[in-house]
Design a protein around this motif. Sequence first.
Motif, mmCIF file in Angstrom:
data_model
loop_
_atom_site.group_PDB
_atom_site.id
_atom_site.type_symbol
_atom_site.label_atom_id
_atom_site.label_comp_id
_atom_site.label_asym_id
_atom_site.label_seq_id
_atom_site.Cartn_x
_atom_site.Cartn_y
_atom_site.Cartn_z
ATOM 1 N N LEU A 81 0.870 -1.168 0.000
ATOM 2 C CA LEU A 81 0.000 0.000 0.000
ATOM 3 C C LEU A 81 0.908 1.219 0.000
ATOM 4 C CD1 LEU A 81 -2.909 1.091 0.173
ATOM 5 C CD2 LEU A 81 -2.652 1.070 2.645
ATOM 6 N N ALA A 82 0.790 2.045 -0.996
ATOM 7 C CA ALA A 82 1.639 3.227 -1.168
ATOM 8 C C ALA A 82 3.120 2.839 -1.177
ATOM 9 C CB ALA A 82 1.357 4.258 -0.080
ATOM 10 N N GLY A 83 3.425 1.691 -1.801
ATOM 11 C CA GLY A 83 4.804 1.249 -1.937
ATOM 12 C C GLY A 83 5.385 0.527 -0.739
ATOM 13 N N LYS A 84 4.625 0.404 0.351
ATOM 14 C CA LYS A 84 5.119 -0.265 1.565
ATOM 15 C C LYS A 84 4.336 -1.551 1.787
ATOM 16 C CE LYS A 84 6.389 4.053 3.763
ATOM 17 N NZ LYS A 84 6.184 4.938 4.894
ATOM 18 N N PRO A 85 5.015 -2.617 2.253
ATOM 19 C CA PRO A 85 4.304 -3.867 2.521
ATOM 20 C C PRO A 85 3.184 -3.663 3.543
ATOM 21 C CG PRO A 85 6.663 -4.212 2.619
ATOM 22 C CD PRO A 85 6.444 -2.718 2.530
ATOM 23 N N MET A 86 2.060 -4.290 3.293
ATOM 24 C CA MET A 86 0.932 -4.194 4.224
ATOM 25 C C MET A 86 1.123 -5.183 5.363
ATOM 26 S SD MET A 86 -2.290 -3.961 1.587
ATOM 27 C CE MET A 86 -3.485 -3.529 2.840
ATOM 28 N N ASP A 87 0.722 -4.795 6.560
ATOM 29 C CA ASP A 87 0.764 -5.676 7.713
ATOM 30 C C ASP A 87 -0.617 -6.315 7.864
ATOM 31 O OD1 ASP A 87 1.204 -7.006 10.071
ATOM 32 O OD2 ASP A 87 1.154 -5.212 11.326
ATOM 33 N N LEU A 88 -0.708 -7.572 7.488
ATOM 34 C CA LEU A 88 -1.987 -8.273 7.547
ATOM 35 C C LEU A 88 -1.978 -9.378 8.600
ATOM 36 C CD1 LEU A 88 -2.749 -8.627 3.726
ATOM 37 C CD2 LEU A 88 -3.582 -6.889 5.292
ATOM 38 N N GLN A 89 -1.068 -9.299 9.584
ATOM 39 C CA GLN A 89 -0.972 -10.357 10.591
ATOM 40 C C GLN A 89 -2.290 -10.576 11.326
ATOM 41 O OE1 GLN A 89 2.448 -9.402 13.014
ATOM 42 N NE2 GLN A 89 3.582 -11.064 12.028
ATOM 43 N N ASN A 90 -3.007 -9.491 11.612
ATOM 44 C CA ASN A 90 -4.283 -9.643 12.325
ATOM 45 C C ASN A 90 -5.368 -10.264 11.440
ATOM 46 O OD1 ASN A 90 -4.314 -7.274 10.772
ATOM 47 N ND2 ASN A 90 -5.860 -6.334 12.046
ATOM 48 N N LEU A 91 -5.082 -10.398 10.144
ATOM 49 C CA LEU A 91 -6.042 -11.015 9.228
ATOM 50 C C LEU A 91 -5.573 -12.392 8.750
ATOM 51 C CD1 LEU A 91 -6.978 -7.961 6.966
ATOM 52 C CD2 LEU A 91 -8.147 -8.801 9.010
ATOM 53 N N ALA A 92 -4.493 -12.903 9.316
ATOM 54 C CA ALA A 92 -3.945 -14.196 8.878
ATOM 55 C C ALA A 92 -5.017 -15.280 8.941
ATOM 56 C CB ALA A 92 -2.754 -14.583 9.740
ATOM 57 N N GLY A 93 -5.135 -16.021 7.863
ATOM 58 C CA GLY A 93 -6.113 -17.090 7.772
ATOM 59 C C GLY A 93 -7.496 -16.635 7.341
ATOM 60 N N ARG A 94 -7.687 -15.338 7.210
ATOM 61 C CA ARG A 94 -8.985 -14.790 6.813
ATOM 62 C C ARG A 94 -9.033 -14.579 5.305
ATOM 63 N NH1 ARG A 94 -10.136 -16.187 11.475
ATOM 64 N NH2 ARG A 94 -10.049 -14.750 13.192
ATOM 65 N N VAL A 95 -10.224 -14.666 4.765
ATOM 66 C CA VAL A 95 -10.442 -14.396 3.349
ATOM 67 C C VAL A 95 -10.689 -12.901 3.199
ATOM 68 C CG1 VAL A 95 -11.964 -14.809 1.378
ATOM 69 C CG2 VAL A 95 -11.386 -16.691 2.931
ATOM 70 N N ILE A 96 -10.011 -12.302 2.249
ATOM 71 C CA ILE A 96 -10.198 -10.872 1.987
ATOM 72 C C ILE A 96 -10.628 -10.667 0.534
ATOM 73 C CG2 ILE A 96 -8.539 -10.125 3.740
ATOM 74 C CD1 ILE A 96 -6.520 -9.614 1.475
ATOM 75 N N VAL A 97 -11.418 -9.645 0.314
ATOM 76 C CA VAL A 97 -11.786 -9.202 -1.029
ATOM 77 C C VAL A 97 -11.136 -7.839 -1.174
ATOM 78 C CG1 VAL A 97 -13.674 -8.552 -2.574
ATOM 79 C CG2 VAL A 97 -13.979 -10.442 -0.944
ATOM 80 N N PHE A 98 -10.336 -7.675 -2.215
ATOM 81 C CA PHE A 98 -9.564 -6.444 -2.342
ATOM 82 C C PHE A 98 -9.594 -5.887 -3.756
ATOM 83 C CE2 PHE A 98 -6.901 -10.035 -3.278
ATOM 84 C CZ PHE A 98 -6.138 -9.637 -4.367
ATOM 85 N N GLU A 99 -9.307 -4.597 -3.838
ATOM 86 C CA GLU A 99 -9.140 -3.917 -5.120
ATOM 87 C C GLU A 99 -7.649 -3.728 -5.321
ATOM 88 O OE1 GLU A 99 -10.321 0.267 -7.348
ATOM 89 O OE2 GLU A 99 -10.998 -0.078 -5.310
ATOM 90 N N TRP A 100 -7.157 -4.007 -6.507
ATOM 91 C CA TRP A 100 -5.732 -3.905 -6.765
ATOM 92 C C TRP A 100 -5.443 -2.988 -7.942
ATOM 93 C CZ3 TRP A 100 -4.178 -5.866 -11.535
ATOM 94 C CH2 TRP A 100 -5.071 -6.721 -12.170
ATOM 95 N N GLU A 101 -4.178 -2.551 -8.014
ATOM 96 C CA GLU A 101 -3.725 -1.689 -9.104
ATOM 97 C C GLU A 101 -2.705 -2.461 -9.935
ATOM 98 O OE1 GLU A 101 -3.674 2.757 -7.736
ATOM 99 O OE2 GLU A 101 -2.653 1.538 -6.229
ATOM 100 N N ASP A 102 -2.677 -2.232 -11.219
ATOM 101 C CA ASP A 102 -1.757 -2.931 -12.110
ATOM 102 C C ASP A 102 -0.343 -2.378 -11.947
ATOM 103 O OD1 ASP A 102 -0.480 -4.330 -14.082
ATOM 104 O OD2 ASP A 102 -1.822 -3.717 -15.685
ATOM 105 N N SER A 103 0.571 -3.245 -11.506
ATOM 106 C CA SER A 103 1.958 -2.835 -11.329
ATOM 107 C C SER A 103 2.841 -3.337 -12.466
ATOM 108 C CB SER A 103 2.488 -3.374 -9.994
ATOM 109 O OG SER A 103 2.423 -4.786 -10.000
ATOM 110 N N GLY A 104 2.248 -4.052 -13.420
ATOM 111 C CA GLY A 104 3.003 -4.582 -14.543
ATOM 112 C C GLY A 104 3.459 -6.016 -14.358
ATOM 113 N N ASP A 105 3.380 -6.553 -13.139
ATOM 114 C CA ASP A 105 3.795 -7.935 -12.850
ATOM 115 C C ASP A 105 2.583 -8.808 -12.567
ATOM 116 O OD1 ASP A 105 6.523 -7.497 -13.094
ATOM 117 O OD2 ASP A 105 6.739 -6.904 -11.007
ATOM 118 N N ILE A 106 1.591 -8.743 -13.411
ATOM 119 C CA ILE A 106 0.326 -9.424 -13.133
ATOM 120 C C ILE A 106 0.495 -10.930 -12.961
ATOM 121 C CG2 ILE A 106 -1.918 -10.022 -14.108
ATOM 122 C CD1 ILE A 106 -2.063 -7.226 -15.238
ATOM 123 N N GLY A 107 1.255 -11.576 -13.817
ATOM 124 C CA GLY A 107 1.345 -13.024 -13.772
ATOM 125 C C GLY A 107 2.516 -13.591 -12.993
#
Length: 129
Positions: A81-107
Amino acid sequence: MTRTFIAAAGAAAALLLSLPALAEDIKETVCAQGTYSVPCPKVVWCPAARCGIAVARPDGMIEILYSSEEKMGRTVRRPTLAGKPMDLQNLAGRVIVFEWEDSGDIGRDGADLAVKDIVYVVMPPRNAG
């Protein structure tokens, strides 16, 4: 779409009213957009064109189960997020639905993925322990 939904709901209601004993005996359910009843699944709508569904891992990566871009599905990525890794530890094991931006490394598996927003998080019921 509203007329179609109303017509479908009306047809379903007419069918159920014409066969009330049968519907009660075998517990038939009619699934319609915008409704939820067992065993019909809830429908989660993502408000963006670039959407994904993933499981957050304790190591900070996400396992992408589905993406609006097929090449990105079934990959593991580091969400940023804004070039910094997101901290998702409190969401570990949870399913998330997210919106993403194309960074050029899609695959590319393991590549950073610019996450614009986490739209939904599937959490257990409050009384589940």
